[in-house]
Structure formats: C-alpha cells, structure tokens
Design a protein around this motif. Structure first.
Motif, PDB file in Angstrom:
ATOM      1  N   ARG A  45       0.836  -1.204   0.000  1.00  0.00           N
ATOM      2  CA  ARG A  45       0.000   0.000   0.000  1.00  0.00           C
ATOM      3  C   ARG A  45       0.872   1.255   0.000  1.00  0.00           C
ATOM      4  O   ARG A  45       0.596   2.229  -0.700  1.00  0.00           O
ATOM      5  CB  ARG A  45      -0.943   0.004   1.199  1.00  0.00           C
ATOM      6  CG  ARG A  45      -2.110  -0.956   1.040  1.00  0.00           C
ATOM      7  CD  ARG A  45      -3.140  -0.779   2.139  1.00  0.00           C
ATOM      8  NE  ARG A  45      -2.670  -1.238   3.434  1.00  0.00           N
ATOM      9  CZ  ARG A  45      -2.735  -2.493   3.863  1.00  0.00           C
ATOM     10  NH1 ARG A  45      -3.259  -3.431   3.093  1.00  0.00           N
ATOM     11  NH2 ARG A  45      -2.294  -2.825   5.051  1.00  0.00           N
ATOM     12  N   HIS A  46       1.951   1.212   0.776  1.00  0.00           N
ATOM     13  CA  HIS A  46       2.874   2.347   0.837  1.00  0.00           C
ATOM     14  C   HIS A  46       3.563   2.542  -0.516  1.00  0.00           C
ATOM     15  O   HIS A  46       3.715   3.675  -0.983  1.00  0.00           O
ATOM     16  CB  HIS A  46       3.902   2.118   1.947  1.00  0.00           C
ATOM     17  CG  HIS A  46       4.853   3.245   2.130  1.00  0.00           C
ATOM     18  ND1 HIS A  46       4.463   4.509   2.498  1.00  0.00           N
ATOM     19  CD2 HIS A  46       6.193   3.305   1.984  1.00  0.00           C
ATOM     20  CE1 HIS A  46       5.517   5.291   2.570  1.00  0.00           C
ATOM     21  NE2 HIS A  46       6.587   4.585   2.254  1.00  0.00           N
ATOM     22  N   LEU A  47       3.952   1.452  -1.160  1.00  0.00           N
ATOM     23  CA  LEU A  47       4.588   1.518  -2.475  1.00  0.00           C
ATOM     24  C   LEU A  47       3.654   2.161  -3.496  1.00  0.00           C
ATOM     25  O   LEU A  47       4.081   2.952  -4.338  1.00  0.00           O
ATOM     26  CB  LEU A  47       5.014   0.125  -2.944  1.00  0.00           C
ATOM     27  CG  LEU A  47       5.651   0.036  -4.328  1.00  0.00           C
ATOM     28  CD1 LEU A  47       6.938   0.848  -4.389  1.00  0.00           C
ATOM     29  CD2 LEU A  47       5.932  -1.418  -4.686  1.00  0.00           C
ATOM     30  N   LYS A  48       2.377   1.850  -3.405  1.00  0.00           N
ATOM     31  CA  LYS A  48       1.389   2.439  -4.308  1.00  0.00           C
ATOM     32  C   LYS A  48       1.370   3.960  -4.160  1.00  0.00           C
ATOM     33  O   LYS A  48       1.390   4.694  -5.158  1.00  0.00           O
ATOM     34  CB  LYS A  48       0.005   1.858  -4.014  1.00  0.00           C
ATOM     35  CG  LYS A  48      -1.098   2.437  -4.849  1.00  0.00           C
ATOM     36  CD  LYS A  48      -2.428   1.857  -4.426  1.00  0.00           C
ATOM     37  CE  LYS A  48      -3.572   2.577  -5.116  1.00  0.00           C
ATOM     38  NZ  LYS A  48      -4.860   2.185  -4.585  1.00  0.00           N
ATOM     39  N   ASN A  49       1.370   4.451  -2.922  1.00  0.00           N
ATOM     40  CA  ASN A  49       1.357   5.893  -2.676  1.00  0.00           C
ATOM     41  C   ASN A  49       2.653   6.551  -3.132  1.00  0.00           C
ATOM     42  O   ASN A  49       2.640   7.620  -3.741  1.00  0.00           O
ATOM     43  CB  ASN A  49       1.115   6.187  -1.200  1.00  0.00           C
ATOM     44  CG  ASN A  49      -0.278   5.822  -0.759  1.00  0.00           C
ATOM     45  OD1 ASN A  49      -1.209   5.836  -1.545  1.00  0.00           O
ATOM     46  ND2 ASN A  49      -0.423   5.476   0.513  1.00  0.00           N
ATOM     47  N   VAL A  50       3.772   5.918  -2.826  1.00  0.00           N
ATOM     48  CA  VAL A  50       5.074   6.471  -3.205  1.00  0.00           C
ATOM     49  C   VAL A  50       5.209   6.500  -4.725  1.00  0.00           C
ATOM     50  O   VAL A  50       5.713   7.472  -5.294  1.00  0.00           O
ATOM     51  CB  VAL A  50       6.225   5.661  -2.557  1.00  0.00           C
ATOM     52  CG1 VAL A  50       7.571   6.083  -3.109  1.00  0.00           C
ATOM     53  CG2 VAL A  50       6.200   5.816  -1.048  1.00  0.00           C
TER      54      VAL A  50
ATOM     55  N   LEU B 102       6.555  14.490 -13.477  1.00  0.00           N
ATOM     56  CA  LEU B 102       5.719  15.358 -14.307  1.00  0.00           C
ATOM     57  C   LEU B 102       5.767  16.824 -13.862  1.00  0.00           C
ATOM     58  O   LEU B 102       5.169  17.682 -14.497  1.00  0.00           O
ATOM     59  CB  LEU B 102       4.262  14.876 -14.283  1.00  0.00           C
ATOM     60  CG  LEU B 102       4.004  13.517 -14.915  1.00  0.00           C
ATOM     61  CD1 LEU B 102       2.567  13.093 -14.661  1.00  0.00           C
ATOM     62  CD2 LEU B 102       4.306  13.547 -16.404  1.00  0.00           C
ATOM     63  N   GLY B 103       6.459  17.080 -12.755  1.00  0.00           N
ATOM     64  CA  GLY B 103       6.565  18.438 -12.245  1.00  0.00           C
ATOM     65  C   GLY B 103       5.358  18.890 -11.463  1.00  0.00           C
ATOM     66  O   GLY B 103       5.152  20.083 -11.269  1.00  0.00           O
ATOM     67  N   LYS B 104       4.549  17.955 -11.017  1.00  0.00           N
ATOM     68  CA  LYS B 104       3.359  18.284 -10.229  1.00  0.00           C
ATOM     69  C   LYS B 104       3.666  18.148  -8.750  1.00  0.00           C
ATOM     70  O   LYS B 104       4.665  17.566  -8.353  1.00  0.00           O
ATOM     71  CB  LYS B 104       2.209  17.342 -10.591  1.00  0.00           C
ATOM     72  CG  LYS B 104       1.747  17.460 -12.024  1.00  0.00           C
ATOM     73  CD  LYS B 104       0.603  16.510 -12.281  1.00  0.00           C
ATOM     74  CE  LYS B 104       0.100  16.611 -13.711  1.00  0.00           C
ATOM     75  NZ  LYS B 104      -0.990  15.656 -13.951  1.00  0.00           N
ATOM     76  N   GLU B 105       2.753  18.675  -7.930  1.00  0.00           N
ATOM     77  CA  GLU B 105       2.907  18.547  -6.481  1.00  0.00           C
ATOM     78  C   GLU B 105       2.542  17.141  -6.042  1.00  0.00           C
ATOM     79  O   GLU B 105       1.690  16.486  -6.648  1.00  0.00           O
ATOM     80  CB  GLU B 105       2.017  19.548  -5.754  1.00  0.00           C
ATOM     81  CG  GLU B 105       2.490  20.968  -5.893  1.00  0.00           C
ATOM     82  CD  GLU B 105       1.753  21.901  -4.954  1.00  0.00           C
ATOM     83  OE1 GLU B 105       1.303  21.447  -3.882  1.00  0.00           O
ATOM     84  OE2 GLU B 105       1.637  23.070  -5.311  1.00  0.00           O
ATOM     85  N   THR B 106       3.183  16.699  -4.957  1.00  0.00           N
ATOM     86  CA  THR B 106       2.908  15.366  -4.427  1.00  0.00           C
ATOM     87  C   THR B 106       1.860  15.455  -3.321  1.00  0.00           C
ATOM     88  O   THR B 106       1.689  16.503  -2.697  1.00  0.00           O
ATOM     89  CB  THR B 106       4.184  14.718  -3.869  1.00  0.00           C
ATOM     90  OG1 THR B 106       4.713  15.544  -2.831  1.00  0.00           O
ATOM     91  CG2 THR B 106       5.232  14.558  -4.951  1.00  0.00           C
ATOM     92  N   LYS B 107       1.171  14.343  -3.103  1.00  0.00           N
ATOM     93  CA  LYS B 107       0.128  14.308  -2.078  1.00  0.00           C
ATOM     94  C   LYS B 107       0.702  14.022  -0.696  1.00  0.00           C
ATOM     95  O   LYS B 107       0.146  14.420   0.306  1.00  0.00           O
ATOM     96  CB  LYS B 107      -0.907  13.233  -2.416  1.00  0.00           C
ATOM     97  CG  LYS B 107      -1.707  13.536  -3.651  1.00  0.00           C
ATOM     98  CD  LYS B 107      -2.707  12.447  -3.918  1.00  0.00           C
ATOM     99  CE  LYS B 107      -3.488  12.733  -5.190  1.00  0.00           C
ATOM    100  NZ  LYS B 107      -4.450  11.676  -5.498  1.00  0.00           N
ATOM    101  N   HIS B 108       1.814  13.301  -0.643  1.00  0.00           N
ATOM    102  CA  HIS B 108       2.411  12.880   0.620  1.00  0.00           C
ATOM    103  C   HIS B 108       3.770  13.534   0.788  1.00  0.00           C
ATOM    104  O   HIS B 108       4.482  13.756  -0.174  1.00  0.00           O
ATOM    105  CB  HIS B 108       2.567  11.357   0.655  1.00  0.00           C
ATOM    106  CG  HIS B 108       1.306  10.648   0.322  1.00  0.00           C
ATOM    107  ND1 HIS B 108       1.012  10.223  -0.950  1.00  0.00           N
ATOM    108  CD2 HIS B 108       0.233  10.313   1.074  1.00  0.00           C
ATOM    109  CE1 HIS B 108      -0.166   9.637  -0.965  1.00  0.00           C
ATOM    110  NE2 HIS B 108      -0.670   9.686   0.249  1.00  0.00           N
TER     111      HIS B 108
END
Length: 71
Positions: free
Chosen positions: A42-47, A56-62
C-alpha cells in the motif's frame, strides 16, 4: 528536480527489496511478514503515485522527504 528523482528512485528500490524479503518470509509461513508485505505494498502504491507526479513536475500528495532549508 534531478536530486528529488534520485531520492525517490533510491527509496523505491529499497522498498522493493524489503518487499522481496518479506514475501520470502511469508512464503515460509511467517504471518507477520504477510502483514508487513501488504502494508508495504500500500505504501509503495502511494510512493509510486508521488514519484510519477515528481517526474511530471506536479505537487505530491504525501510528504516523503523533508524540504531542504536554504539558510
């Protein structure tokens, strides 16, 4: 940006290595390793999602890494 990509790649590589270790232990009957394996997946999915956003130069959620402070 390159430094951040390298950090993510190193982190993901270590995480995948730990998945391998826990999957071997789980296959031998260690139920705790199975719990760690599922949690790590689950952690790998988020990372992975954050890693894609970084490339992509976007902001990260975590917040995986603390921002380096400039003095």
């Amino acid at each position: 940006m390159e430094n951040e990509i390298e950090k993510y790649y190193t982190y993901v590589s270590k995480l995948v290595e730990s998945l391998h270790t826990d999957s071997e232990k789980f296959a031998k009957g260690n139920r705790s390793a199975g719990l760690r394996l599922r949690k790590s997946l689950r952690h790998l999915k988020n990372v992975s999602s954050d890693f894609i956003n970084v490339t992509l130069g976007k902001e990260t959620k975590h917040q995986l890494f603390e921002e380096e402070k400039e003095d």
